[in-house]
Design an enzyme around this catalytic site. Structure first.
Site, short mmCIF file in Angstrom:
data_model
loop_
_atom_site.label_atom_id
_atom_site.label_comp_id
_atom_site.label_asym_id
_atom_site.label_seq_id
_atom_site.Cartn_x
_atom_site.Cartn_y
_atom_site.Cartn_z
CE LYS A 1 -2.19 8.76 9.70
NZ LYS A 1 -3.26 9.39 9.21
N GLY B 1 -3.01 3.84 -6.19
CA GLY B 1 -3.53 3.08 -4.93
C GLY B 1 -5.01 2.90 -5.28
CG ASN C 1 -11.26 3.44 3.00
OD1 ASN C 1 -11.36 4.68 2.78
ND2 ASN C 1 -12.26 2.89 3.61
CB ALA C 2 -8.35 6.93 0.06
N GLY C 3 -8.60 5.40 -2.66
CA GLY C 3 -8.40 5.29 -3.98
C GLY C 3 -9.46 4.50 -4.79
P1 NAD Z 1 -5.63 1.05 2.17
O1 NAD Z 1 -4.69 0.44 2.81
O2 NAD Z 1 -6.96 1.05 2.16
O3 NAD Z 1 -4.94 0.99 0.65
C1 NAD Z 1 -3.56 1.70 0.45
C2 NAD Z 1 -3.73 1.06 -1.10
O4 NAD Z 1 -2.36 1.72 -1.90
C3 NAD Z 1 -3.59 -0.47 -1.44
O5 NAD Z 1 -4.55 -0.40 -2.81
C4 NAD Z 1 -2.32 -0.63 -1.73
O6 NAD Z 1 -2.05 -1.72 -2.64
C5 NAD Z 1 -1.91 0.74 -2.33
N1 NAD Z 1 -0.17 0.86 -2.53
C6 NAD Z 1 0.54 0.59 -1.48
N2 NAD Z 1 1.61 0.75 -1.68
C7 NAD Z 1 1.65 1.20 -3.05
C8 NAD Z 1 2.64 1.51 -3.99
N3 NAD Z 1 3.96 1.66 -3.53
N4 NAD Z 1 2.29 1.81 -5.36
C9 NAD Z 1 0.76 1.82 -5.69
N5 NAD Z 1 0.10 1.61 -4.71
C10 NAD Z 1 0.55 1.18 -3.40
O7 NAD Z 1 -5.24 2.78 2.64
P2 NAD Z 1 -6.08 4.03 2.46
O8 NAD Z 1 -6.85 4.18 3.67
O9 NAD Z 1 -6.74 4.03 1.05
O10 NAD Z 1 -4.96 5.32 2.58
C11 NAD Z 1 -4.36 5.51 1.14
C12 NAD Z 1 -3.75 6.85 1.57
O11 NAD Z 1 -4.97 7.90 1.89
C13 NAD Z 1 -2.78 7.18 2.49
O12 NAD Z 1 -1.92 8.03 2.45
C14 NAD Z 1 -3.37 7.58 3.95
O13 NAD Z 1 -2.83 8.25 4.82
C15 NAD Z 1 -4.46 8.63 3.00
N6 NAD Z 1 -5.80 9.00 3.94
C16 NAD Z 1 -6.70 7.83 4.14
C17 NAD Z 1 -7.71 8.04 4.97
C18 NAD Z 1 -8.66 7.06 5.21
O14 NAD Z 1 -9.97 7.46 5.62
N7 NAD Z 1 -8.77 5.71 4.77
C19 NAD Z 1 -8.11 9.43 5.05
C20 NAD Z 1 -6.98 10.65 4.86
C21 NAD Z 1 -6.10 10.01 4.21
#
Ligand code: NAD
Length: 414
Positions: free
Chosen positions: A104, A216, A219-221
């Site tokens: 990472k 959140g 991307n994921a949420g």
């Molecule tokens: P992203 O950057 O696309 O989105 C992050 C989201 O979290 C945004 O909507 C942001 O506003 C929100 N956020 C940030 N701080 C916050 C808080 N304090 N309270 C509420 N919301 C908050 O990131 P992502 O890729 O969606 O990643 C989100 C999580 O999923 C992370 O823990 C990441 O490690 C995990 N993850 C992502 C992937 C992937 O393929 N993108 C894969 C596995 C795990």
């Protein structure tokens, strides 16, 4: 200890080790990253001033394959977070049985404050500093919080430029036009949905009108909200870094996405109520989905959680102390190393396609993802029931067995 993610990851390994077949000497090895580097990246900003950004890459373990794991751009990045995230990647890849280890990276930066030009230079500078450590057979980055397909295209370009080879397999999560894979953008969410459907069948719950709160909306949420909405779930609350919204009637995630694009946040969406951001975690819902950052469910709020189950789409959202509280409350947690493994699974498919230079259809990617996620859930569910342990303990124990055997077979420790 509660908020040091690396100590939490080590504790999760210890908690599960007693249910594994693995030698205690190997467990010692699995608790430490093999290499962690810190780099400083000087960038000439648009105003002509130079700023120095600090970055890290942690390479936790490569006994089962090259290091694999995302790159995070966030002001809260620190060495313990990167080490923890790299360890979780090792166990995640073993959970879904793909031939990768764990790594990472992260840069301490608020990317929202940088121009596109500055972000591109930051990405090039970071890759320049870690160039010797990465490569298609060494360590393969991917997107994470506040990095995206564009960031990955810059990484591929910089690596290929320095190496003087065309090297798409050095990074995954690329745009389709740059040899990305169909289905990679939605893979984390789709994988989580497949696992959730399997879990809900085991507790005999119908999908229709199952209520969900998602912390959140990235991307994921956001992708998960759309997939669950289309399957008949009722999304009653979502949040982002600026706040949370709630409606008992349910939310349409596509309309919220449009609103967020226009206003920069999910907040103030018509027909919904703004609620304090942290309240999203304690709503009475069937499924609570942390999909933002780690350490959000702790000993301080775990007693107040009223969800039927927790689907950990974020990495490390629940601390070990909170785990104990939730176990006593009989709230099932579908752990991160299973729930969000769809992302790295399709990253693996992207890497395979890049190396073979042969590209799959969306249907092919999806059916392979579905079968990986369902078989991982079934192994973990059966092991957890057999041993009367939590899904997290079962997932880690099975992963430890796989990694432990790979270490032993290679003759590394004897
Ligand atoms: P992203 O950057 O696309 O989105 C992050 C989201 O979290 C945004 O909507 C942001 O506003 C929100 N956020 C940030 N701080 C916050 C808080 N304090 N309270 C509420 N919301 C908050 O990131 P992502 O890729 O969606 O990643 C989100 C999580 O999923 C992370 O823990 C990441 O490690 C995990 N993850 C992502 C992937 C992937 O393929 N993108 C894969 C596995 C795990």
């Amino acid at each position: 200890m509660d908020n040091n993610p690396f100590l939490n990851a080590q504790q999760q390994i210890d908690d599960a080790a007693k249910y594994s077949d693995c030698d205690s000497e190997i467990i010692k090895v699995l608790k430490e990253p093999q290499r962690v580097i810190e780099v400083s990246i000087p960038i000439e900003m648009d105003n002509g001033k130079v700023e120095i950004f600090k970055g890290y890459r942690s390479q936790h373990n490569n006994y089962r394959g090259p290091y694999k794991g995302g790159i995070r751009y966030h002001p809260g990045v620190n060495v313990d977070e990167v080490k923890a995230l790299s360890a979780w990647m090792t166990f995640k890849c073993a959970t879904v049985d793909i031939p990768f280890g764990g790594g990472k990276g992260g840069v301490i930066v608020d990317p929202h404050k940088l121009s596109e030009h500055e972000l591109k230079h930051l990405t090039q500078g970071y890759i320049d500093k870690i160039f010797d450590l990465i490569g298609p057979e060494k360590d393969i980055p991917a997107p994470d919080v506040y990095t995206n397909a564009q960031t990955m295209a810059w990484i591929m370009d910089e690596y290929s430029h320095i190496a003087r080879v065309h090297s798409p397999a050095v990074v995954t999560g690329k745009p389709l036009e740059n040899e990305g894979s169909l289905g990679r953008d939605t893979a984390t969410a789709q994988g989580a949905a497949y696992v959730l459907y399997e879990y809900l069948q085991t507790v005999e719950k119908k999908l229709e009108n199952t209520s969900v709160a998602i912390q959140g909306f990235g991307n994921a949420g956001a992708h998960l909200a759309k997939i669950l909405y289309d399957s008949g779930f009722k999304i009653i609350a979502v949040s982002d870094s600026k706040g949370a919204i709630f409606s008992t009637d349910g939310l349409d995630p596509r309309a919220i996405e449009e609103h967020k694009e226009k206003t920069g946040s999910v907040k103030n969406f018509k027909g919904t109520k703004n609620i304090p951001a942290d309240d999203i975690l304690t709503l009475k819902v069937d499924v609570l989905v942390p999909a933002a950052l780690e350490n959000v469910i702790t000993n301080k709020n775990a007693t107040k959680i009223k969800a039927g189950c927790i689907l950990e789409v974020a990495n490390g959202p629940t601390t070990p102390e909170a785990d104990e509280i939730l176990e006593k409350k009989k709230i099932d947690i579908i752990p991160d190393i299973l729930a969000n493994a769809g992302g790295v699974t399709v990253s693996y498919f992207e890497w395979v396609q890049n190396l073979s230079r042969f590209y799959w259809s969306a249907e092919e990617v999806d059916s392979k993802l579905k079968s990986k996620m369902e078989s991982a859930f079934s192994d973990i569910h059966n092991f957890a029931k057999k041993k009367k342990i939590t899904y997290r303990q079962a997932a880690f124990a099975l992963a430890i067995n796989r990694i432990g055997k790979a270490v032993k077979n290679r003759g590394i420790l004897n």
